[in-house]
Motif scaffolding. Structure first.
Motif, PDB file in Angstrom:
ATOM      1  N   LEU A  86      36.175  34.059  32.916  1.00 55.12           N
ATOM      2  CA  LEU A  86      36.567  33.794  34.303  1.00 55.12           C
ATOM      3  C   LEU A  86      38.071  33.991  34.501  1.00 55.12           C
ATOM      4  O   LEU A  86      38.508  34.569  35.504  1.00 55.12           O
ATOM      5  N   ILE A  87      38.856  33.517  33.547  1.00 58.18           N
ATOM      6  CA  ILE A  87      40.312  33.634  33.657  1.00 58.18           C
ATOM      7  C   ILE A  87      40.748  35.095  33.595  1.00 58.18           C
ATOM      8  O   ILE A  87      41.641  35.537  34.337  1.00 58.18           O
ATOM      9  N   SER A  88      40.094  35.873  32.705  1.00 59.70           N
ATOM     10  CA  SER A  88      40.468  37.287  32.563  1.00 59.70           C
ATOM     11  C   SER A  88      40.150  38.096  33.819  1.00 59.70           C
ATOM     12  O   SER A  88      40.767  39.135  34.067  1.00 59.70           O
ATOM     13  N   ASN A  89      39.186  37.646  34.616  1.00 61.37           N
ATOM     14  CA  ASN A  89      38.805  38.361  35.833  1.00 61.37           C
ATOM     15  C   ASN A  89      39.644  37.961  37.044  1.00 61.37           C
ATOM     16  O   ASN A  89      39.468  38.515  38.142  1.00 61.37           O
ATOM     17  N   MET A  90      40.539  37.012  36.850  1.00 60.96           N
ATOM     18  CA  MET A  90      41.385  36.573  37.963  1.00 60.96           C
ATOM     19  C   MET A  90      42.564  37.534  38.136  1.00 60.96           C
ATOM     20  O   MET A  90      43.048  38.138  37.180  1.00 60.96           O
ATOM     21  N   ASP A  91      43.041  37.662  39.382  1.00 57.83           N
ATOM     22  CA  ASP A  91      44.134  38.593  39.705  1.00 57.83           C
ATOM     23  C   ASP A  91      45.503  38.018  39.387  1.00 57.83           C
ATOM     24  O   ASP A  91      46.515  38.710  39.527  1.00 57.83           O
ATOM     25  N   TYR A  92      45.566  36.770  39.009  1.00 57.42           N
ATOM     26  CA  TYR A  92      46.845  36.136  38.724  1.00 57.42           C
ATOM     27  C   TYR A  92      46.670  35.142  37.563  1.00 57.42           C
ATOM     28  O   TYR A  92      45.557  34.829  37.142  1.00 57.42           O
ATOM     29  N   GLU A  93      47.799  34.668  37.075  1.00 54.87           N
ATOM     30  CA  GLU A  93      47.783  33.688  35.981  1.00 54.87           C
ATOM     31  C   GLU A  93      47.548  32.295  36.557  1.00 54.87           C
ATOM     32  O   GLU A  93      48.404  31.770  37.289  1.00 54.87           O
ATOM     33  N   PRO A  94      46.396  31.670  36.277  1.00 54.66           N
ATOM     34  CA  PRO A  94      46.103  30.349  36.859  1.00 54.66           C
ATOM     35  C   PRO A  94      47.002  29.273  36.259  1.00 54.66           C
ATOM     36  O   PRO A  94      47.457  29.371  35.117  1.00 54.66           O
ATOM     37  N   SER A  95      47.262  28.253  37.053  1.00 54.24           N
ATOM     38  CA  SER A  95      48.062  27.125  36.582  1.00 54.24           C
ATOM     39  C   SER A  95      47.234  26.265  35.629  1.00 54.24           C
ATOM     40  O   SER A  95      46.022  26.438  35.499  1.00 54.24           O
ATOM     41  N   LYS A  96      47.907  25.331  34.985  1.00 57.33           N
ATOM     42  CA  LYS A  96      47.234  24.428  34.059  1.00 57.33           C
ATOM     43  C   LYS A  96      46.171  23.614  34.781  1.00 57.33           C
ATOM     44  O   LYS A  96      45.064  23.401  34.249  1.00 57.33           O
ATOM     45  N   ASP A  97      46.491  23.173  35.991  1.00 57.50           N
ATOM     46  CA  ASP A  97      45.516  22.386  36.766  1.00 57.50           C
ATOM     47  C   ASP A  97      44.297  23.230  37.142  1.00 57.50           C
ATOM     48  O   ASP A  97      43.160  22.745  37.103  1.00 57.50           O
TER      49      ASP A  97
END
Length: 296
Positions: A86-97
């Motif tokens: 899921l994280i790799s498919n995101m367009d940006y770097e997600p925050s820790k939260d």
């Protein structure tokens, strides 16, 4: 009716404990909230509680407490894999939260579809000997004990423990083998068909069936110690290890079932008998090991 060979306890954890009478305990359990087992919901991984139908059974020499545990295996590798996907498919770097929220969501999805495994087990309390015997895995015994403490407010308990059991078993076996005794005994217990030895390098040697006494003597002389063996006495056999854990209990005595009104009465009689024998055996072994250690 024919004689019956039966066994109810298979994997025991023994505690010294000061529990109240069955009447007092029943009152405490009735007054406490949240102790009864309830089925797992989609967002629960596990749950432990007292059996809703029957919490306490009088055994004469003590009583039985019935528990139910339900749990799901947590697929940590699959959860991690799905989260990384899921994280790799995101367009940006997600925050820790955001990562934390994603992890909760993925975990909840897996939790809802995992298969539930249910285990029913019991604890047996010998009133005079103040011994509490759990017939279950170590982790369940500790959790169930915590549940009783929650109900009673405070319980004086301690795990039955003997120091340096391995050395005691080893020296006793070596002494008897050197004396030419093919049948090794410990405090009146006969050895059975399982013997596990290990050395300081954690090399393990297992024997099944009759022991090759010369080979066992050589291994013990070379620094191996007894880590696990089978013992039997009074129609009961079991495996004990160097941490005083007892499991694989089997009975070989016959009981005439005709004198009992029904199967439940017979089961209660058998459990009371096994509780008496198991606690007596534990006392005999502890006294034996303590005496051996005092002589060192």
């Amino acid at each position: 009716q024919p004689n019956h060979k039966g066994i109810t306890m298979k994997n025991i954890n023994v505690f010294a404990a000061e529990l109240p009478t069955i009447t007092t305990l029943e009152e405490s359990l009735n007054n406490a909230e949240g102790l009864l087992f309830t089925p797992l919901t989609d967002n629960q991984w596990s749950n432990l509680g007292l059996s809703a139908n029957n919490q306490l059974t009088d055994l004469g020499n003590g009583y039985r407490i019935d528990f139910i545990y339900a749990g799901k295996d947590i697929p940590k590798p699959q959860i991690k894999e799905e989260l990384e996907k899921l994280i790799s498919n995101m367009d940006y770097e997600p925050s820790k939260d955001e990562v934390g929220q994603l992890c909760e969501s993925v975990t909840a999805e897996f939790c809802a579809k995992m298969i539930i495994k249910t285990v029913k087990f019991s604890a047996y309390y010998h009133t005079k000997k103040q011994s509490l015997v759990f017939d279950c895995k170590d982790s369940l015994a500790q959790s169930a004990l915590s549940l009783l403490i929650k109900a009673l407010g405070s319980v004086e308990t301690k795990t039955l423990h003997c120091s340096n059991i391995s050395n005691s078993l080893t020296s006793n076996m070596l002494e008897q083998l050197n004396a030419g005794n093919d049948l090794v005994k410990f405090a009146g217990f006969e050895t059975g068909d399982l013997l596990v030895l290990a050395n300081a390098e954690k090399d393990v040697v297992r024997f099944k069936g009759d022991y090759p006494t010369e080979q066992v003597s050589e291994l013990l002389f070379d620094g191996y110690e007894v880590k696990q063996l089978n013992l039997s006495k009074d129609g009961v056999s079991f495996t004990i290890n160097n941490e005083f854990k007892i499991k694989g209990i089997k009975t070989s005595f016959d009981i005439e079932t005709g004198e009992f009104m029904d199967e439940e009465d017979f089961k209660i009689h058998l459990q009371a008998l096994e509780l008496e024998i198991v606690t007596s055996h534990c006392d005999d072994l502890r006294n034996f090991f303590d005496k051996q250690n005092d002589e060192v």
